[in-house]
Design a protein around this motif. Structure first.
Motif, mmCIF file in Angstrom:
data_model
loop_
_atom_site.group_PDB
_atom_site.id
_atom_site.type_symbol
_atom_site.label_atom_id
_atom_site.label_comp_id
_atom_site.label_asym_id
_atom_site.label_seq_id
_atom_site.Cartn_x
_atom_site.Cartn_y
_atom_site.Cartn_z
ATOM 1 N N ARG A 178 -39.608 8.719 19.341
ATOM 2 C CA ARG A 178 -38.532 8.003 18.637
ATOM 3 C C ARG A 178 -38.064 8.801 17.426
ATOM 4 N N GLN A 179 -39.041 9.309 16.664
ATOM 5 C CA GLN A 179 -38.690 10.072 15.466
ATOM 6 C C GLN A 179 -37.942 11.353 15.830
ATOM 7 N N ASP B 141 -34.434 10.392 16.753
ATOM 8 C CA ASP B 141 -33.652 10.045 15.562
ATOM 9 C C ASP B 141 -33.233 11.289 14.780
ATOM 10 N N GLU B 142 -34.096 12.292 14.759
ATOM 11 C CA GLU B 142 -33.811 13.533 14.027
ATOM 12 C C GLU B 142 -32.982 14.514 14.843
ATOM 13 N N GLU C 288 -34.348 1.876 21.880
ATOM 14 C CA GLU C 288 -34.442 3.121 21.118
ATOM 15 C C GLU C 288 -35.304 4.173 21.827
#
Length: 162
Positions: free
Chosen positions: A46-47, A50-51, A78
């Protein structure tokens, strides 16, 4: 030792959720290696998403062993990236949502030796289980009566006081 199979992330029962997850085995100094849980692998992905650091399909390899699941692993919108979670080649991961019962002892009941464990949550009606495994094999739970069913002999009269 054979060369590790290429994956984007690795998970292992011997892993640590503080590590990067980029290595199939821990380093000799124990400072990096596979992650320990599916939840952490999902969160790392997820991170990265997102990045903007994901550029294609992702593979997460689970090393062999038991993964206790204290709660369901939840995926949401997500997590909508092409991800494959699969077993490390030649190994067998087991996702285990069961509870381990401890405190077993042998007792004699009706002239038979039986294994018994007192589980307060079960006795209080707070926990109920439908399946029992012993050393990885499914076992039958005790059942009374052994055949048929109990019947109610009668219902007492109910008096109301008005």
């Amino acid at each position: 030792m054979s060369k590790p199979i290429r994956a984007d992330l690795y998970i292992s029962p011997a892993g640590d959720d503080e590590w990067s997850g980029r290595l199939a085995e821990s380093t000799a100094d124990g400072t990096d290696g596979p992650l320990a849980t599916l939840d952490k692998a999902r969160d790392v992905l997820r991170q990265l998403k997102d990045e903007g650091k994901l550029s294609g399909p992702v593979t997460v390899l689970l090393r062999g062993g038991r993964y206790p699941l204290l709660k369901p692993v939840t995926f949401t919108p997500e997590d909508s990236w092409p991800v494959v979670y699969k077993a490390y080649p030649g190994e067998q991961p087991v996702l285990d949502g069961g509870e381990q019962i401890e405190g077993w002892r042998v007792e004699t009941m009706d002239g038979n030796q039986v294994w018994v464990s007192h589980i307060p949550e079960v006795a209080q009606g707070k926990w109920y289980f439908k399946q029992l495994f012993v050393n990885g094999e499914r076992r039958n739970r005790t059942r009374l009566p052994r055949e048929g069913m109990y019947t109610v002999e009668g219902v007492p009269e109910i008096h109301s006081f008005s």
